[in-house]
Scaffold this motif. Sequence first.
Motif, PDB file in Angstrom:
ATOM      1  N   THR A   1      82.213  49.434  16.981  1.00  0.00           N
ATOM      2  CA  THR A   1      82.598  48.130  16.456  1.00  0.00           C
ATOM      3  C   THR A   1      82.832  47.134  17.587  1.00  0.00           C
ATOM      4  N   VAL A   2      82.909  45.872  17.220  1.00  0.00           N
ATOM      5  CA  VAL A   2      83.276  44.824  18.165  1.00  0.00           C
ATOM      6  C   VAL A   2      84.640  45.116  18.769  1.00  0.00           C
ATOM      7  N   GLN A   3      85.550  45.621  17.940  1.00  0.00           N
ATOM      8  CA  GLN A   3      86.899  45.925  18.427  1.00  0.00           C
ATOM      9  C   GLN A   3      86.877  47.026  19.490  1.00  0.00           C
ATOM     10  N   ASP A   4      85.996  48.025  19.311  1.00  0.00           N
ATOM     11  CA  ASP A   4      85.864  49.076  20.323  1.00  0.00           C
ATOM     12  C   ASP A   4      85.430  48.485  21.657  1.00  0.00           C
ATOM     13  N   VAL A   5      84.420  47.626  21.600  1.00  0.00           N
ATOM     14  CA  VAL A   5      83.893  47.012  22.818  1.00  0.00           C
ATOM     15  C   VAL A   5      84.951  46.159  23.495  1.00  0.00           C
ATOM     16  N   ASP A   6      85.622  45.333  22.718  1.00  0.00           N
ATOM     17  CA  ASP A   6      86.629  44.441  23.299  1.00  0.00           C
ATOM     18  C   ASP A   6      87.795  45.224  23.887  1.00  0.00           C
TER      19      ASP A   6
ATOM     20  N   ARG B   1      77.607  41.798  23.955  1.00  0.00           N
ATOM     21  CA  ARG B   1      79.054  41.566  24.074  1.00  0.00           C
ATOM     22  C   ARG B   1      79.653  42.466  25.156  1.00  0.00           C
ATOM     23  N   LEU B   2      79.213  43.712  25.187  1.00  0.00           N
ATOM     24  CA  LEU B   2      79.714  44.643  26.188  1.00  0.00           C
ATOM     25  C   LEU B   2      79.304  44.210  27.591  1.00  0.00           C
ATOM     26  N   ARG B   3      78.045  43.860  27.778  1.00  0.00           N
ATOM     27  CA  ARG B   3      77.570  43.475  29.110  1.00  0.00           C
ATOM     28  C   ARG B   3      78.206  42.164  29.577  1.00  0.00           C
ATOM     29  N   ASP B   4      78.352  41.216  28.662  1.00  0.00           N
ATOM     30  CA  ASP B   4      79.032  39.969  29.028  1.00  0.00           C
ATOM     31  C   ASP B   4      80.481  40.242  29.414  1.00  0.00           C
ATOM     32  N   GLY B   5      81.114  41.148  28.652  1.00  0.00           N
ATOM     33  CA  GLY B   5      82.521  41.441  28.926  1.00  0.00           C
ATOM     34  C   GLY B   5      82.733  42.108  30.263  1.00  0.00           C
ATOM     35  N   VAL B   6      81.976  43.159  30.540  1.00  0.00           N
ATOM     36  CA  VAL B   6      82.176  43.862  31.819  1.00  0.00           C
ATOM     37  C   VAL B   6      81.686  43.014  32.989  1.00  0.00           C
ATOM     38  N   GLY B   7      80.798  42.064  32.710  1.00  0.00           N
ATOM     39  CA  GLY B   7      80.349  41.179  33.779  1.00  0.00           C
ATOM     40  C   GLY B   7      81.452  40.304  34.331  1.00  0.00           C
TER      41      GLY B   7
ATOM     42  N   VAL C   1      86.674  46.631  27.260  1.00  0.00           N
ATOM     43  CA  VAL C   1      86.590  45.618  28.312  1.00  0.00           C
ATOM     44  C   VAL C   1      87.984  45.231  28.797  1.00  0.00           C
ATOM     45  N   GLY C   2      88.901  44.978  27.854  1.00  0.00           N
ATOM     46  CA  GLY C   2      90.257  44.609  28.242  1.00  0.00           C
ATOM     47  C   GLY C   2      90.965  45.732  28.977  1.00  0.00           C
ATOM     48  N   ALA C   3      90.797  46.956  28.493  1.00  0.00           N
ATOM     49  CA  ALA C   3      91.456  48.097  29.120  1.00  0.00           C
ATOM     50  C   ALA C   3      90.889  48.350  30.519  1.00  0.00           C
ATOM     51  N   LEU C   4      89.578  48.206  30.681  1.00  0.00           N
ATOM     52  CA  LEU C   4      88.974  48.412  31.992  1.00  0.00           C
ATOM     53  C   LEU C   4      89.522  47.401  33.008  1.00  0.00           C
ATOM     54  N   ALA C   5      89.599  46.147  32.575  1.00  0.00           N
ATOM     55  CA  ALA C   5      90.137  45.124  33.477  1.00  0.00           C
ATOM     56  C   ALA C   5      91.565  45.464  33.893  1.00  0.00           C
TER      57      ALA C   5
END
Length: 408
Positions: A391-396, A300-306, A399-403
Amino acid sequence: MSALDIVGDDLKTELPGGETVRFAHLDYAASAPCAAAAADAVAELLPRYGSVHRGTGVRSQTSTVAYEVARDVVAEFVGARPGDQVIFTRNTTDSLNLLARALPAGTTTLLFDGEHHANLLPWPNPVRLPTPTSPYFAINALKAALRDLRTPAVLAITGASNVTGEIWPVRELADVAHTYGARVIVDAAQLAPHAPLDLDELGADYLAFSGHKLYAPFGAGVLAGRSDWLDAADPYLRGGGASATVGSLPGELTWADGPARHEGGTPNLLGAVALAAVCGALLVADRDALHRREQELLRRLRDGVGSVAGAREVSVFGPAHPRVGIVSLALPGHDPAQVAHRLGREHGVGVRAGKFCAHPLVRRLTGSDAINACESEESGLLRASFGLGSTVQDVDRFVGALAEVLRT
Protein backbone atom coordinates in the motif's frame (compact mmCIF):
# COMPACT_ATOMS: atom_id res chain seq x y z
CA MET A 1 -11.71 -12.32 -0.07
CA SER A 2 -10.87 -12.13 -3.78
CA ALA A 3 -8.45 -14.57 -5.43
CA LEU A 4 -5.52 -12.15 -5.42
CA ASP A 5 -6.02 -10.83 -1.90
CA ILE A 6 -3.17 -11.60 0.49
CA VAL A 7 -3.62 -14.03 3.37
CA GLY A 8 -2.50 -12.30 6.58
CA ASP A 9 -2.64 -8.85 5.05
CA ASP A 10 -3.75 -7.53 8.44
CA LEU A 11 -0.76 -8.98 10.32
CA LYS A 12 0.13 -6.79 13.29
CA THR A 13 3.43 -6.26 15.07
CA GLU A 14 4.22 -4.57 18.36
CA LEU A 15 6.79 -1.80 18.48
CA PRO A 16 9.16 -1.22 21.42
CA GLY A 17 6.96 1.54 22.83
CA GLY A 18 3.98 -0.83 23.05
CA GLU A 19 2.18 0.49 19.96
CA THR A 20 0.71 -2.16 17.65
CA VAL A 21 0.84 -1.43 13.92
CA ARG A 22 0.08 -3.26 10.71
CA PHE A 23 3.27 -4.98 9.54
CA ALA A 24 4.59 -3.37 6.35
CA HIS A 25 5.99 -6.28 4.37
CA LEU A 26 8.40 -4.99 1.72
CA ASP A 27 10.36 -8.18 1.09
CA TYR A 28 8.29 -9.67 -1.74
CA ALA A 29 11.34 -10.33 -3.91
CA ALA A 30 12.57 -12.92 -1.42
CA SER A 31 9.21 -14.62 -0.81
CA ALA A 32 5.78 -13.22 -1.54
CA PRO A 33 2.98 -13.85 0.93
CA CYS A 34 0.25 -16.33 0.07
CA ALA A 35 -2.62 -15.29 -2.19
CA ALA A 36 -6.15 -16.37 -1.30
CA ALA A 37 -6.34 -18.33 -4.57
CA ALA A 38 -3.47 -20.59 -3.47
CA ALA A 39 -4.74 -21.10 0.07
CA ASP A 40 -8.28 -21.80 -1.15
CA ALA A 41 -7.10 -24.30 -3.76
CA VAL A 42 -5.13 -26.26 -1.16
CA ALA A 43 -8.00 -26.21 1.34
CA GLU A 44 -10.42 -27.47 -1.32
CA LEU A 45 -8.20 -30.35 -2.40
CA LEU A 46 -7.04 -31.56 1.03
CA PRO A 47 -10.20 -33.59 1.86
CA ARG A 48 -9.69 -35.58 -1.37
CA TYR A 49 -5.87 -35.58 -1.46
CA GLY A 50 -4.27 -38.85 -2.60
CA SER A 51 -1.61 -40.38 -4.82
CA VAL A 52 -1.00 -39.02 -8.31
CA HIS A 53 -1.15 -41.32 -11.37
CA ARG A 54 -2.09 -45.01 -11.60
CA GLY A 55 -4.28 -45.20 -8.50
CA THR A 56 -7.90 -46.30 -9.05
CA GLY A 57 -9.62 -44.86 -6.00
CA VAL A 58 -11.47 -41.57 -5.90
CA ARG A 59 -8.65 -39.83 -4.01
CA SER A 60 -6.03 -40.83 -6.56
CA GLN A 61 -8.23 -40.10 -9.55
CA THR A 62 -9.19 -36.70 -8.17
CA SER A 63 -5.57 -35.87 -7.38
CA THR A 64 -4.31 -37.00 -10.78
CA VAL A 65 -6.81 -34.80 -12.57
CA ALA A 66 -5.95 -31.86 -10.31
CA TYR A 67 -2.22 -32.30 -11.00
CA GLU A 68 -2.56 -32.46 -14.77
CA VAL A 69 -5.08 -29.61 -14.87
CA ALA A 70 -2.53 -27.57 -12.91
CA ARG A 71 0.04 -28.35 -15.60
CA ASP A 72 -2.37 -27.17 -18.30
CA VAL A 73 -3.09 -23.91 -16.47
CA VAL A 74 0.61 -23.18 -16.02
CA ALA A 75 1.19 -23.99 -19.70
CA GLU A 76 -1.37 -21.34 -20.61
CA PHE A 77 0.19 -18.89 -18.14
CA VAL A 78 3.60 -19.13 -19.84
CA GLY A 79 2.26 -19.29 -23.41
CA ALA A 80 3.57 -22.81 -23.96
CA ARG A 81 3.81 -23.82 -27.61
CA PRO A 82 2.96 -27.18 -29.18
CA GLY A 83 5.69 -29.57 -28.16
CA ASP A 84 6.76 -27.58 -25.10
CA GLN A 85 6.89 -29.27 -21.70
CA VAL A 86 5.86 -27.95 -18.31
CA ILE A 87 7.82 -29.67 -15.54
CA PHE A 88 7.04 -29.07 -11.88
CA THR A 89 10.13 -28.56 -9.73
CA ARG A 90 10.86 -27.13 -6.28
CA ASN A 91 11.77 -23.59 -7.35
CA THR A 92 13.70 -21.60 -9.96
CA THR A 93 17.05 -22.89 -8.71
CA ASP A 94 15.86 -26.47 -9.09
CA SER A 95 14.50 -25.76 -12.57
CA LEU A 96 17.73 -24.21 -13.81
CA ASN A 97 19.85 -27.00 -12.34
CA LEU A 98 17.61 -29.55 -14.06
CA LEU A 99 18.03 -27.79 -17.38
CA ALA A 100 21.78 -27.41 -16.89
CA ARG A 101 22.06 -31.19 -16.66
CA ALA A 102 19.98 -31.56 -19.83
CA LEU A 103 22.17 -29.41 -22.08
CA PRO A 104 23.81 -31.38 -24.90
CA ALA A 105 27.44 -32.21 -24.21
CA GLY A 106 29.82 -29.46 -25.24
CA THR A 107 27.26 -26.66 -25.07
CA THR A 108 28.66 -23.30 -24.00
CA THR A 109 26.50 -21.16 -21.72
CA LEU A 110 26.70 -17.38 -22.13
CA LEU A 111 25.54 -15.23 -19.26
CA PHE A 112 26.12 -11.82 -17.74
CA ASP A 113 27.83 -11.69 -14.36
CA GLY A 114 24.95 -9.74 -12.80
CA GLU A 115 22.77 -12.85 -12.59
CA HIS A 116 21.31 -14.32 -9.43
CA HIS A 117 23.48 -17.23 -8.32
CA ALA A 118 20.72 -19.65 -9.36
CA ASN A 119 21.37 -18.59 -12.95
CA LEU A 120 25.10 -17.97 -12.52
CA LEU A 121 26.41 -21.18 -10.98
CA PRO A 122 24.82 -24.35 -12.42
CA TRP A 123 25.83 -24.11 -16.06
CA PRO A 124 28.50 -26.25 -17.73
CA ASN A 125 31.13 -24.47 -19.85
CA PRO A 126 30.08 -20.98 -18.74
CA VAL A 127 31.31 -17.81 -20.40
CA ARG A 128 30.58 -14.80 -18.19
CA LEU A 129 30.09 -11.45 -19.88
CA PRO A 130 30.52 -8.29 -17.79
CA THR A 131 27.30 -6.64 -16.71
CA PRO A 132 26.66 -3.88 -19.26
CA THR A 133 25.75 -0.26 -18.60
CA SER A 134 23.01 -0.18 -21.24
CA PRO A 135 20.92 -2.57 -23.35
CA TYR A 136 22.97 -1.43 -26.35
CA PHE A 137 26.19 -2.65 -24.73
CA ALA A 138 24.51 -5.90 -23.68
CA ILE A 139 23.44 -6.65 -27.23
CA ASN A 140 26.87 -5.83 -28.67
CA ALA A 141 28.66 -7.88 -26.02
CA LEU A 142 26.47 -10.87 -26.83
CA LYS A 143 27.08 -10.49 -30.57
CA ALA A 144 30.82 -10.38 -30.05
CA ALA A 145 30.78 -13.46 -27.82
CA LEU A 146 28.66 -15.48 -30.22
CA ARG A 147 30.78 -14.52 -33.24
CA ASP A 148 33.84 -16.01 -31.56
CA LEU A 149 32.23 -19.28 -30.45
CA ARG A 150 32.84 -22.55 -32.24
CA THR A 151 30.52 -24.67 -30.09
CA PRO A 152 26.73 -24.91 -29.65
CA ALA A 153 25.57 -22.24 -27.22
CA VAL A 154 22.76 -21.08 -24.97
CA LEU A 155 22.13 -17.68 -23.43
CA ALA A 156 20.90 -17.74 -19.81
CA ILE A 157 19.41 -14.36 -18.90
CA THR A 158 17.27 -12.88 -16.16
CA GLY A 159 13.91 -11.35 -16.98
CA ALA A 160 14.14 -8.79 -14.17
CA SER A 161 17.00 -8.20 -11.76
CA ASN A 162 16.42 -9.34 -8.21
CA VAL A 163 18.75 -6.54 -7.07
CA THR A 164 17.60 -3.48 -9.02
CA GLY A 165 14.27 -4.60 -10.42
CA GLU A 166 15.35 -3.53 -13.90
CA ILE A 167 13.77 -5.43 -16.79
CA TRP A 168 16.41 -6.87 -19.10
CA PRO A 169 16.06 -6.56 -22.90
CA VAL A 170 15.29 -10.25 -23.19
CA ARG A 171 13.61 -10.18 -26.59
CA GLU A 172 16.39 -8.15 -28.20
CA LEU A 173 19.05 -10.45 -26.75
CA ALA A 174 17.04 -13.51 -27.76
CA ASP A 175 16.85 -12.30 -31.36
CA VAL A 176 20.64 -11.98 -31.41
CA ALA A 177 21.11 -15.42 -29.87
CA HIS A 178 18.75 -17.07 -32.34
CA THR A 179 20.53 -15.42 -35.26
CA TYR A 180 23.64 -17.36 -34.22
CA GLY A 181 21.73 -20.59 -33.57
CA ALA A 182 21.85 -20.32 -29.78
CA ARG A 183 18.92 -21.12 -27.52
CA VAL A 184 17.65 -18.80 -24.77
CA ILE A 185 16.89 -19.60 -21.14
CA VAL A 186 15.03 -17.00 -19.06
CA ASP A 187 15.15 -16.83 -15.27
CA ALA A 188 11.67 -15.40 -14.75
CA ALA A 189 11.63 -15.61 -10.95
CA GLN A 190 11.27 -11.83 -10.55
CA LEU A 191 9.43 -11.19 -13.81
CA ALA A 192 6.57 -13.65 -13.31
CA PRO A 193 4.97 -11.86 -10.31
CA HIS A 194 4.95 -8.51 -12.09
CA ALA A 195 4.34 -9.04 -15.82
CA PRO A 196 2.60 -11.51 -18.14
CA LEU A 197 4.84 -14.30 -19.41
CA ASP A 198 4.87 -15.61 -22.96
CA LEU A 199 7.63 -17.84 -24.28
CA ASP A 200 7.26 -16.61 -27.85
CA GLU A 201 7.02 -12.92 -26.99
CA LEU A 202 10.12 -13.20 -24.82
CA GLY A 203 11.91 -15.16 -27.53
CA ALA A 204 12.63 -17.81 -24.92
CA ASP A 205 13.27 -21.47 -25.56
CA TYR A 206 12.96 -22.16 -21.82
CA LEU A 207 11.88 -20.26 -18.75
CA ALA A 208 11.83 -20.97 -15.05
CA PHE A 209 10.07 -19.43 -12.06
CA SER A 210 9.14 -20.12 -8.43
CA GLY A 211 5.78 -20.48 -6.75
CA HIS A 212 6.98 -18.86 -3.54
CA LYS A 213 7.64 -15.61 -5.39
CA LEU A 214 4.27 -15.85 -7.17
CA TYR A 215 2.06 -15.89 -4.06
CA ALA A 216 1.97 -19.71 -3.86
CA PRO A 217 4.46 -20.65 -1.09
CA PHE A 218 3.87 -24.40 -1.19
CA GLY A 219 7.23 -25.59 -2.52
CA ALA A 220 6.64 -25.76 -6.28
CA GLY A 221 8.47 -24.24 -9.23
CA VAL A 222 8.28 -24.56 -12.99
CA LEU A 223 10.54 -25.29 -15.92
CA ALA A 224 8.81 -24.78 -19.27
CA GLY A 225 10.19 -25.10 -22.76
CA ARG A 226 11.26 -27.22 -25.67
CA SER A 227 11.01 -31.00 -25.37
CA ASP A 228 13.93 -32.31 -27.40
CA TRP A 229 16.77 -31.65 -24.94
CA LEU A 230 14.63 -32.70 -21.99
CA ASP A 231 13.58 -35.98 -23.58
CA ALA A 232 17.17 -36.75 -24.61
CA ALA A 233 18.68 -36.08 -21.17
CA ASP A 234 19.07 -38.53 -18.33
CA PRO A 235 16.32 -38.15 -15.73
CA TYR A 236 16.96 -35.42 -13.17
CA LEU A 237 15.78 -37.77 -10.40
CA ARG A 238 16.05 -41.52 -10.95
CA GLY A 239 13.21 -43.41 -9.36
CA GLY A 240 9.52 -44.17 -9.50
CA GLY A 241 7.65 -42.27 -12.18
CA ALA A 242 10.79 -41.44 -14.15
CA SER A 243 11.15 -45.05 -15.26
CA ALA A 244 8.84 -46.61 -17.84
CA THR A 245 10.14 -50.18 -17.44
CA VAL A 246 12.78 -51.74 -15.18
CA GLY A 247 14.18 -55.21 -15.88
CA SER A 248 15.76 -57.76 -13.58
CA LEU A 249 19.33 -56.90 -14.53
CA PRO A 250 21.20 -53.59 -14.15
CA GLY A 251 20.77 -51.47 -17.24
CA GLU A 252 17.54 -53.18 -18.30
CA LEU A 253 15.35 -50.12 -18.16
CA THR A 254 13.70 -47.46 -20.24
CA TRP A 255 12.98 -43.95 -19.06
CA ALA A 256 9.69 -42.15 -19.44
CA ASP A 257 9.27 -39.34 -21.93
CA GLY A 258 7.65 -36.00 -21.26
CA PRO A 259 7.50 -34.30 -17.86
CA ALA A 260 7.42 -37.62 -15.98
CA ARG A 261 11.04 -38.24 -17.03
CA HIS A 262 12.19 -35.46 -14.68
CA GLU A 263 9.51 -35.66 -11.98
CA GLY A 264 10.69 -38.80 -10.22
CA GLY A 265 9.07 -39.69 -6.91
CA THR A 266 5.72 -38.55 -5.55
CA PRO A 267 5.12 -35.06 -6.93
CA ASN A 268 4.25 -31.99 -4.91
CA LEU A 269 0.57 -32.03 -5.79
CA LEU A 270 -0.46 -29.29 -3.37
CA GLY A 271 2.35 -27.03 -4.56
CA ALA A 272 1.40 -27.51 -8.20
CA VAL A 273 -2.29 -26.91 -7.53
CA ALA A 274 -1.58 -23.79 -5.45
CA LEU A 275 0.74 -22.37 -8.09
CA ALA A 276 -1.74 -23.06 -10.88
CA ALA A 277 -4.50 -21.38 -8.88
CA VAL A 278 -2.51 -18.14 -8.75
CA CYS A 279 -1.58 -18.45 -12.42
CA GLY A 280 -5.25 -18.90 -13.25
CA ALA A 281 -6.24 -15.88 -11.18
CA LEU A 282 -3.61 -13.74 -12.91
CA LEU A 283 -4.75 -14.95 -16.34
CA VAL A 284 -8.19 -13.42 -15.79
CA ALA A 285 -7.00 -10.36 -13.84
CA ASP A 286 -6.67 -6.87 -15.30
CA ARG A 287 -2.89 -6.97 -15.67
CA ASP A 288 -2.78 -3.44 -17.06
CA ALA A 289 -4.45 -2.11 -13.91
CA LEU A 290 -2.11 -4.12 -11.71
CA HIS A 291 0.87 -2.75 -13.65
CA ARG A 292 -0.32 0.85 -13.32
CA ARG A 293 -0.80 0.45 -9.57
CA GLU A 294 2.64 -1.10 -9.16
CA GLN A 295 4.31 1.66 -11.15
CA GLU A 296 2.56 4.33 -9.07
CA LEU A 297 3.89 2.71 -5.88
CA LEU A 298 7.31 2.39 -7.47
CA ARG A 299 7.42 6.08 -8.39
CA ARG A 300 6.36 7.03 -4.89
CA LEU A 301 9.00 4.80 -3.34
CA ARG A 302 11.80 6.02 -5.61
CA ASP A 303 10.83 9.67 -5.15
CA GLY A 304 10.71 9.15 -1.40
CA VAL A 305 14.07 7.46 -0.97
CA GLY A 306 15.58 9.97 -3.38
CA SER A 307 15.07 12.61 -0.71
CA VAL A 308 16.55 10.55 2.15
CA ALA A 309 20.03 11.75 3.09
CA GLY A 310 22.54 8.92 3.12
CA ALA A 311 20.62 6.62 0.75
CA ARG A 312 21.47 6.11 -2.92
CA GLU A 313 19.42 3.99 -5.31
CA VAL A 314 21.52 1.66 -7.47
CA SER A 315 20.89 0.59 -11.05
CA VAL A 316 22.54 -1.15 -13.98
CA PHE A 317 20.95 0.67 -16.90
CA GLY A 318 20.19 4.04 -15.32
CA PRO A 319 17.27 5.63 -13.48
CA ALA A 320 14.94 5.85 -16.51
CA HIS A 321 15.10 2.15 -17.39
CA PRO A 322 11.84 0.15 -16.91
CA ARG A 323 11.69 -1.92 -13.76
CA VAL A 324 9.43 -3.93 -11.47
CA GLY A 325 8.67 -3.26 -7.81
CA ILE A 326 12.19 -3.66 -6.43
CA VAL A 327 14.50 -0.88 -5.22
CA SER A 328 17.94 -1.40 -3.68
CA LEU A 329 19.86 1.26 -1.85
CA ALA A 330 23.51 1.82 -1.04
CA LEU A 331 23.92 3.29 2.46
CA PRO A 332 27.48 4.65 2.67
CA GLY A 333 28.70 4.67 6.25
CA HIS A 334 25.87 2.45 7.48
CA ASP A 335 25.54 -1.29 7.90
CA PRO A 336 22.49 -2.30 5.80
CA ALA A 337 21.85 -5.31 8.03
CA GLN A 338 21.65 -3.11 11.13
CA VAL A 339 19.42 -0.63 9.32
CA ALA A 340 17.09 -3.44 8.24
CA HIS A 341 16.99 -4.79 11.80
CA ARG A 342 16.00 -1.40 13.19
CA LEU A 343 13.36 -0.89 10.51
CA GLY A 344 11.73 -4.15 11.54
CA ARG A 345 12.06 -3.80 15.31
CA GLU A 346 11.41 -0.09 15.73
CA HIS A 347 9.03 0.62 12.84
CA GLY A 348 7.37 -2.65 11.83
CA VAL A 349 8.79 -2.54 8.30
CA GLY A 350 10.20 -5.74 6.78
CA VAL A 351 12.91 -5.30 4.15
CA ARG A 352 16.05 -7.21 3.19
CA ALA A 353 19.76 -6.46 3.48
CA GLY A 354 22.83 -8.09 2.00
CA LYS A 355 24.00 -9.21 -1.41
CA PHE A 356 20.82 -11.05 -2.48
CA CYS A 357 22.64 -14.08 -3.97
CA ALA A 358 24.08 -11.78 -6.64
CA HIS A 359 27.54 -11.09 -5.23
CA PRO A 360 29.33 -9.98 -8.43
CA LEU A 361 26.59 -7.48 -9.25
CA VAL A 362 26.40 -6.08 -5.72
CA ARG A 363 30.16 -5.66 -5.65
CA ARG A 364 29.97 -3.61 -8.83
CA LEU A 365 27.01 -1.52 -7.67
CA THR A 366 28.67 -0.70 -4.35
CA GLY A 367 32.10 -0.09 -5.84
CA SER A 368 33.72 -2.88 -3.78
CA ASP A 369 35.29 -4.96 -6.52
CA ALA A 370 37.54 -7.12 -4.35
CA ILE A 371 36.00 -10.27 -2.92
CA ASN A 372 37.47 -9.59 0.52
CA ALA A 373 35.83 -6.15 0.46
CA CYS A 374 32.50 -7.87 -0.15
CA GLU A 375 32.87 -9.67 3.16
CA SER A 376 32.15 -6.39 4.95
CA GLU A 377 28.45 -6.03 5.69
CA GLU A 378 28.64 -2.35 4.77
CA SER A 379 29.35 -3.37 1.18
CA GLY A 380 25.86 -4.84 0.87
CA LEU A 381 22.61 -3.12 -0.02
CA LEU A 382 19.18 -2.52 1.50
CA ARG A 383 16.30 -3.76 -0.66
CA ALA A 384 12.61 -2.88 -0.55
CA SER A 385 10.29 -4.89 -2.78
CA PHE A 386 6.54 -5.01 -3.02
CA GLY A 387 3.58 -6.62 -4.73
CA LEU A 388 -0.15 -7.25 -4.59
CA GLY A 389 -0.66 -6.55 -0.89
CA SER A 390 1.49 -3.43 -0.69
CA THR A 391 0.00 0.00 0.00
CA VAL A 392 0.89 3.67 -0.17
CA GLN A 393 1.02 3.62 3.62
CA ASP A 394 3.64 0.83 3.54
CA VAL A 395 5.82 2.85 1.19
CA ASP A 396 5.47 6.07 3.15
CA ARG A 397 6.21 4.35 6.45
CA PHE A 398 9.35 2.82 5.00
CA VAL A 399 10.60 6.11 3.62
CA GLY A 400 9.96 7.98 6.87
CA ALA A 401 11.44 5.21 9.00
CA LEU A 402 14.54 4.95 6.80
CA ALA A 403 15.17 8.67 7.09
CA GLU A 404 14.84 8.46 10.89
CA VAL A 405 17.13 5.44 11.23
CA LEU A 406 19.84 6.97 9.07
CA ARG A 407 19.72 10.18 11.13
CA THR A 408 20.28 8.39 14.44
